[in-house]
Scaffold this active site. Structure first.
Site, PDB file in Angstrom:
ATOM      1  CB  CYS A  16     -40.230  50.942  17.405  1.00 13.84           C
ATOM      2  SG  CYS A  16     -41.385  51.167  18.756  1.00 13.84           S
ATOM      3  CG  ASP A  20     -38.501  35.533  25.812  1.00 13.01           C
ATOM      4  OD1 ASP A  20     -37.927  34.635  25.185  1.00 13.01           O
ATOM      5  OD2 ASP A  20     -39.728  35.754  25.710  1.00 13.01           O
ATOM      6  CD  GLU A  55     -37.610  34.068  14.668  1.00 12.32           C
ATOM      7  OE1 GLU A  55     -38.639  34.715  14.403  1.00 12.32           O
ATOM      8  OE2 GLU A  55     -36.468  34.433  14.351  1.00 12.32           O
ATOM      9  CD  GLU A  95     -50.122  48.434  19.354  1.00 13.26           C
ATOM     10  OE1 GLU A  95     -48.953  48.584  19.724  1.00 13.26           O
ATOM     11  OE2 GLU A  95     -50.639  47.319  19.136  1.00 13.26           O
ATOM     12  CD  GLU A 100     -48.280  51.035  16.823  1.00 14.81           C
ATOM     13  OE1 GLU A 100     -47.290  51.760  16.619  1.00 14.81           O
ATOM     14  OE2 GLU A 100     -49.383  51.480  17.149  1.00 14.81           O
ATOM     15  CB  SER A 150     -38.968  45.787  10.192  1.00 14.46           C
ATOM     16  OG  SER A 150     -39.349  44.680   9.409  1.00 14.46           O
ATOM     17  CE  LYS A 197     -42.758  61.579   6.462  1.00 14.25           C
ATOM     18  NZ  LYS A 197     -41.778  62.585   6.982  1.00 14.25           N
ATOM     19  CG  ASN A 227     -38.949  45.856  20.708  1.00 14.13           C
ATOM     20  OD1 ASN A 227     -39.967  45.207  20.491  1.00 14.13           O
ATOM     21  ND2 ASN A 227     -38.834  47.129  20.420  1.00 14.13           N
ATOM     22  CB  ALA A 246     -41.135  43.434  17.294  1.00 14.67           C
TER      23      ALA A 246
END
Ligand code: NDP
Length: 483
Positions: A283, A93, A178, A457, A249, A228, A450, A152, A150
């Protein structure tokens, strides 16, 4: 291995297909080959998923925490038993090397299911005595939660959102990116195999507009996004329209500060882990590496030596420790940043090129003599690009580390304990590290300050973000009124 899923979506306890949606080719990043095809959710599929999750709310919330927790822990057990197959799928994936996925993805997903499964029975309200009267609080689920992920960490993100949501008695509709649609389907399948009632955890595929259509539905109570900052702003604004709860996140441009007195071997390890793990697509990466002038050259020399150990290749080969970028698009974005770094005067120490092989590979890249105003020091790159900046004093390092709109993570390497804690206190970031980088155990809170996010989480803190408190005032005596 069979990479084509049974169907594109998992709704109401079963796989569901609808080929009238837009075709989404699933591409193996190591070769560029199409390894599966799924279809974006049509409005009818979105409706089916929301209706199923909404209908499942009452029964799931009415179960005891112990019962819900048992199901989550059983799912964790199944994930661990299937770790090999799930890791191979995660590698298909995302392109991340099996050497990573076999110890990080399904395992951290299972940790999350186990941890929140364990906590579920202990999610309670409290009793507040007020003379002879009293108040008791009920900790109640929010209702229907939407999770948007996301690309990753597709398994981990599906679990990091699903496990606390379900432990608190909510139901979920999850939309993976996707780019990596395969793994979340397995999470749904396993949860239902473990005994989660139909409709409690649903997965639908789609591009951004599918996510957007979920957020504004009147049945939705909460949205949790990993993505993002620009997407976060849109999702947050859309959720605000219905005063929905959010967890955001988002991205980062985190600082990693290395003082002269640091153990250089550990500091180099931290910089490698914080820049090149998952080919830099993390991230919380410490992509602005501030190195005190006294050890700068020694640091760069040792880093270059250690980078000789990088082994690019077929990510399914357990010996390979560095995979491709997730997509051709992401590769292009990262190459654009490398070109900007060179054009703006940063010194390219190593890497910067596509190796001569198929797939979306990019060499690990290090820039030195980077200054705070350069684009590569200001914007999130989300690829294997480390920027090394010099500094003289602690005050200067802290001020420059905090000079960013992001606030996800920050790290410091030093042998001076007092300084380490001063830096951790001074960093404007949600997740800080002392003499390490990027550890993310489920027991610890994870999230940004920020523009890097809202909410946390993992850990007990996540319970606050997937439940709400109701106060119940109980009078034991007569009630007086003015007339
Ligand atoms: P994106 O922000 O592009 O997308 C995130 C998700 O949101 C995807 O599923 C995307 O769908 C969906 N989406 C896009 N537009 C909308 C919209 N208007 N409404 C609802 N959903 C939408 O992020 P990437 O997938 O490119 O991931 C990389 C980013 O994620 C980086 O910035 C990274 O820092 C961040 N990230 C943050 C983490 C954290 O925990 N703080 C962890 C991992 C990554 P689609 O893909 O179809 O567009």
């Amino acid at each position: 291995m069979k990479t084509q899923p049974t169907a594109s979506h998992f709704i109401d306890g079963q796989y569901v297909e609808d080929t009238s949606g837009e075709e989404i080719p699933v591409i193996y990043p190591a070769t560029g080959e199409v390894i599966a095809t799924v279809y974006s959710a049509t409005p009818a599929i979105v409706e089916q998923a929301l209706a199923a999750a909404h209908a499942a709310e009452k029964e799931w919330a009415a179960m005891t925490g112990t019962e819900r927790g048992r199901i989550l822990r059983r799912a964790a057990q199944i994930m661990r038993e299937r770790n090999h197959d799930l890791s191979v799928l995660e590698t298909y994936d995302t392109g991340k090397p099996y050497q990573e996925t076999s110890v990080v993805d399904a395992t951290s997903g299972a940790d999350s299911l186990e941890y929140f499964g364990g906590l579920a029975a202990a999610i309670t309200g409290e009793h507040i005595q007020l003379g002879e009267d009293f108040v008791y609080t009920r900790r109640e689920p929010l209702g229907l939660c939407v999770g948007i992920g996301a690309w990753n960490y597709p398994t981990q993100i599906a679990c990091w959102k699903g496990a606390p949501a379900l432990a608190c008695g909510n139901t979920m509709v999850f939309k993976p990116s996707e780019t990596t649609p395969l793994c979340a389907l397995k999470v749904a399948e396993i949860l239902h195999e473990a005994g989660a009632p139909a409709g409690v955890y649903n997965v639908i595929q789609g591009y951004g507009p599918v996510g957007a259509s979920l957020i504004t539905d009147s049945r939705v109570d909460k949205v949790s996004l990993t993505g993002s900052v620009p997407t976060g702003k849109k999702v947050y604004a859309a959720a605000a329209e219905g005063i929905r709860h959010v967890t955001m996140e988002l991205g980062g441009k985190s600082p990693l500060v290395i003082f002269d007195d640091a153990d250089i071997e550990n500091a180099v390890s931290g910089a490698i882990l914080g820049n090149f793990y998952s080919s830099g697509q993390v991230c919380s990466n410490g992509t602005r590496v501030f190195v005190q002038k006294g050890i700068k050259e020694a640091f760069l020399t040792r880093l270059a030596e250690r980078l000789q150990g990088v082994k690019l290749g077929d990510p399914q080969d357990p010996e390979v420790n560095f995979g491709p970028m997730v997509s051709e698009k992401q590769l292009g974005i990262v190459e654009g940043y490398i070109a900007k770094g060179i054009a703006e005067g940063a010194r390219l120490v190593c890497g910067g090129k596509r190796p001569d092989m198929a797939g979306f590979f990019l060499e690990p890249t290090v820039f030195a003599d980077v200054t705070d105003d350069m684009t590569i020091a200001r914007e999130e790159i989300f690829g294997p690009v480390m920027s090394v900046l010099d500094f003289d004093t602690e005050e200067e390092a802290l001020a420059r580390a905090n000079d960013t709109e992001f606030g996800l993570s920050a790290g410091v390497f030093t042998r001076d304990l007092s300084r380490a804690h001063r830096m951790a206190a001074g960093f404007e970031a949600g997740t800080c590290y002392i003499n390490t980088y990027n550890d993310a155990p489920v027991e610890a809170p994870f999230g940004g300050s920020k523009q890097s996010g809202v909410g946390r989480e993992n850990s007990k803190a996540a319970i606050e973000h997937y439940s709400q408190i109701k106060g119940v005032y109980v009078r034991t005596g007569d009630l007086e009124a003015p007339f």
